[in-house]
Design a protein around this motif. Structure first.
Motif, PDB file in Angstrom:
ATOM      1  N   ASP A  34       1.520  -1.661  -9.679  1.00  0.00           N
ATOM      2  CA  ASP A  34       0.722  -2.265 -10.744  1.00  0.00           C
ATOM      3  C   ASP A  34       1.610  -2.753 -11.894  1.00  0.00           C
ATOM      4  OD1 ASP A  34      -1.481  -1.709  -9.232  1.00  0.00           O
ATOM      5  OD2 ASP A  34      -2.138   0.011 -10.424  1.00  0.00           O
TER       6      ASP A  34
ATOM      7  N   ARG B  81       1.711   3.427  -6.366  1.00  0.00           N
ATOM      8  CA  ARG B  81       0.720   2.502  -6.927  1.00  0.00           C
ATOM      9  C   ARG B  81       1.033   2.130  -8.376  1.00  0.00           C
ATOM     10  NH1 ARG B  81      -4.167   0.768  -5.408  1.00  0.00           N
ATOM     11  NH2 ARG B  81      -5.610   0.088  -7.039  1.00  0.00           N
TER      12      ARG B  81
ATOM     13  N   GLU C 285       0.867  -1.181   0.000  1.00  0.00           N
ATOM     14  CA  GLU C 285       0.000   0.000   0.000  1.00  0.00           C
ATOM     15  C   GLU C 285       0.898   1.223   0.000  1.00  0.00           C
ATOM     16  OE1 GLU C 285      -3.151  -0.100  -0.329  1.00  0.00           O
ATOM     17  OE2 GLU C 285      -3.560  -2.226   0.044  1.00  0.00           O
TER      18      GLU C 285
END
Length: 682
Positions: A652, A648, A644
């Motif tokens: 990904d 991000r 987290e």
């Protein structure tokens, strides 16, 4: 045999005109071997396009100058030491050939010419080393005249530009790519047919890349679009691993019994409809398509099931495919504007080596050329053969000229056979016709029938090597002998030297250099594995991922050519190469993401080390440790999906890359058990 066509006749007539212009000037300024200029005019013109002729002319001039300079340096110093001079010239020819074979573009002609030009000038000059500068200068002038005159005629008289050929090939590649992509997105077409289309596309991309190297030398507006054409080639090349990844994710979802959700099906249909409009497709539509793909792609996290991870990977690769195709459309419009005299600034392109290099074959070729030269020179020295220099010269030329082939022996043998067939023609000219000719006009008229017919037939692929061998046999005989004082004894002696050199080149090549198509395919596959080992084991990500993709596609194209000649057809090696391309692209992406994910850096690094071990084992012919490699990949995937924080996009990217690697190496493996729990592997 079909009669000569108008196009073939025009090509031959222009080549003959350039050759006669060079011959006329050579006679006019009193050069010692005017027929060198004529022969050079024919050597330069092996393709009908003005751009190809001009580029080859520039490279040949540079190579001739470099080889002449080396000869002027070596011969005066070593003429009194025949063994040393033989070794020096053989080493020079071999080194130049080695570099030329590593280049694999028309630019390689510089180095090849630099090598055998030294043999052409150096060996006949050993008896008069004090005149080496004058000899070298005369040879450069003769060759330079042939180059300039041939280029001038083909550039001025009804020039044939390379633009129609390049643009036709470019549009054909785009059309084939669209058909393949449409079949993938629609789920139509059988897998073997799609595999053939994909391999053929890789070969077409490589051929287009080689053909486009002539663009900067062309006579038309296409020369202003060279950078845009190269950039478009890179973007077309990028479509291949992306499309393959999309196909694989759809196949994985189908095998798992997971239907593609309605939003993603709608996005796939919209992308397919956009592709099927062909060149009429609007680049601006890509933004809406990209948005649709993003909205249909599920967000992933620590609790995401395997189905969502596959869909996320599918969505990412589909979005990248849309972007790459949009770039192709924009670049195609820029090229079209350039063809009409209004070039635009092309997209930025990162330079880098793009073609496969086989150092082992290049070294074998260099050694074979050096050995053939040394054998001819040894026989020349031991027997005091008057025309022994001709044998050494021909050995250097033929070992160099056909070195790009896996098995050059059949081509050299064909040249030998048709050189023998040319002997009666050469004898008639040297012993009967030329001594009776007393004006240049009569000389041109007597040469025209043979040169015109053979020049026209040389433009036919099926007859090219036979016609050129016959023509070169005649022109070489005229170039190597004094056309005014030649007698039967000197003619036979010279022809024996010429044939002896070609035969020696064929024999040494057969013993030292020839490799089978199967062995060549295995070497190309091994090169893929070496590169993947280096990518996985690198301490930092590569600066040029496009260079990796282009090299892998080039190798697929090379495999396509060789596997067509083998008994195993298109089987596992070609499929492995396509898999390696996709896995390599994902390794590059994972390396780039690793630096931005310090929390998962150790897990990713462990997976990369395992991948490097996997490909090392394949290089060594051992069975890779499948269970260990799969566990490391799944462990890295578990670490990354559990992350987290702000990084991000990098997370990904790493997820998509790890899924791609897993699917590439273990397509039959089920869903990873550790992903949902987020449990790291040790």
């Amino acid at each position: 045999m079909k009669p000569i066509t108008a196009e073939e006749a025009l090509f031959s007539a222009k080549t003959f005109a350039g050759a006669m212009l060079a011959l006329y000037i050579s006679y006019g300024i009193g050069l010692p071997r005017p027929f060198w200029a004529m022969m050079t005019a024919y050597v330069v013109v092996t393709q009908p396009w003005a751009g190809a002729i001009r580029s080859k002319a520039a490279y040949r001039l540079a190579g001739t100058a470099l080889g002449s300079t080396a000869t002027v340096y070596m011969v005066p110093r070593l003429a009194s030491y025949p063994v040393l001079m033989t070794g020096a010239i053989a080493l020079w020819v071999g080194a130049c050939l080695f570099v030329a074979l590593l280049d694999r573009t028309p630019r390689s002609y510089v180095f090849m010419l630099a090598g055998y030009t030294a043999a052409l000038i150096g060996f006949p000059s050993v008896s008069t080393p004090d005149a080496i500068f004058d000899t070298a200068l005369a040879r450069v002038e003769e060759i330079g005249l042939g180059i300039v005159c041939a280029s001038l005629v083909h550039s001025i008289v009804l020039p044939r530009g390379v633009a129609p050929v390049v643009m036709g090939r470019l549009d054909a590649v785009m059309r084939d790519a669209r058909i393949w992509l449409s079949d993938i997105l629609q789920g139509t077409g059988n897998a073997p047919r799609r595999d053939r289309e994909r391999r053929q596309l890789a070969n077409d991309i490589t051929q287009l890349r080689l053909l486009s190297t002539h663009i900067p030398y062309d006579v038309g507006n296409i020369r202003w679009t060279a950078e845009a054409v190269r950039a478009m080639q890179d973007r077309i090349a990028a479509l291949t691993p992306l499309a393959s990844a999309v196909e694989d994710r759809l196949r994985a979802l189908d095998a798992a019994g997971e239907p593609v959700p309605a939003p993603m099906r709608g996005a796939l249909a919209a992308v397919r409809a956009w592709l099927e409009t062909g060149r009429r497709a609007e680049p601006d539509e890509a933004l809406a398509l990209r948005t649709a793909v993003v909205q249909s792609t599920p967000a992933v996290g620590a609790d995401s099931p395997w189905r969502d991870l596959l869909l996320a990977s599918l969505g990412t690769r589909l979005r990248e495919l849309v972007d790459a195709y949009r770039d192709c459309l924009l670049l195609r419009r820029q090229i079209e504007a350039g063809l009409h005299g209004a070039p635009q600034r092309p997209m930025r392109r990162r330079p880098g080596p793009a073609l496969h290099r086989d150092y082992g074959v290049a070294l074998l070729s260099a050694v074979a050329a050096a050995v053939a030269i040394c054998l001819c020179c040894a026989f020349w020295i031991l027997t005091a053969w008057t025309n022994g220099s001709a044998a050494a010269m021909m050995a250097a030329v033929f070992c160099s000229f056909f070195a790009t082939m896996d098995n050059p022996v059949p081509a050299i043998r064909t040249f030998l056979v048709y050189t023998v067939a040319s002997i009666p023609i050469s004898a008639v000219y040297l012993l009967a016709i030329l001594p009776a000719v007393h004006s240049f006009e009569m000389l041109a008229l007597t040469i025209f029938p043979v040169a015109f017919v053979l020049g026209a037939l040389a433009s036919r692929p099926a007859l090219a090597i036979k016609a050129m061998a016959t023509l070169f046999g005649v022109l070489t005989a005229l170039s190597l002998q004094d056309t005014h004082t030649s007698d039967l004894v000197s003619f036979i002696d010279g022809m024996l030297g010429q044939l002896g050199g070609i035969a020696t080149a064929a024999l040494v090549t057969a013993l030292l250099r020839t490799i089978s198509a199967e062995r060549a395919a295995q070497r190309i596959q091994a090169a893929n594995w070496r590169e993947l080992t280096e990518l996985a084991g690198a301490a930092r990500p590569p600066a040029d991922g496009q260079g990796h993709t282009a090299r892998m596609l080039d190798r697929i194209g090379l495999l396509q050519q060789r596997l067509a000649l083998t008994r195993q057809g298109q089987a596992p090696i070609a499929d492995d190469a396509l898999q390696d391309l996709r896995v390599g692209t994902d390794i590059v992406a994972l390396q780039h993401a690793r630096g931005r994910l310090p929390q998962a850096g150790e897990a990713i690094q462990a997976a990369l080390r395992e991948l490097a071990q996997w490909y090392r084992a394949r290089q060594a012919g051992r069975a890779p440790a499948a269970a260990s490699c799969l566990a490391r990949i799944d462990g890295a995937l578990a670490h990354v999906t559990a992350l987290e924080g702000p990084a991000r996009a990098a997370r990904d990217q790493a997820i998509v890359a790890l899924i791609g690697i897993r699917r590439g190496l273990f397509p039959e493996a089920g869903a990873p058990a550790a992903v949902a729990a987020g449990a790291p592997q040790p």
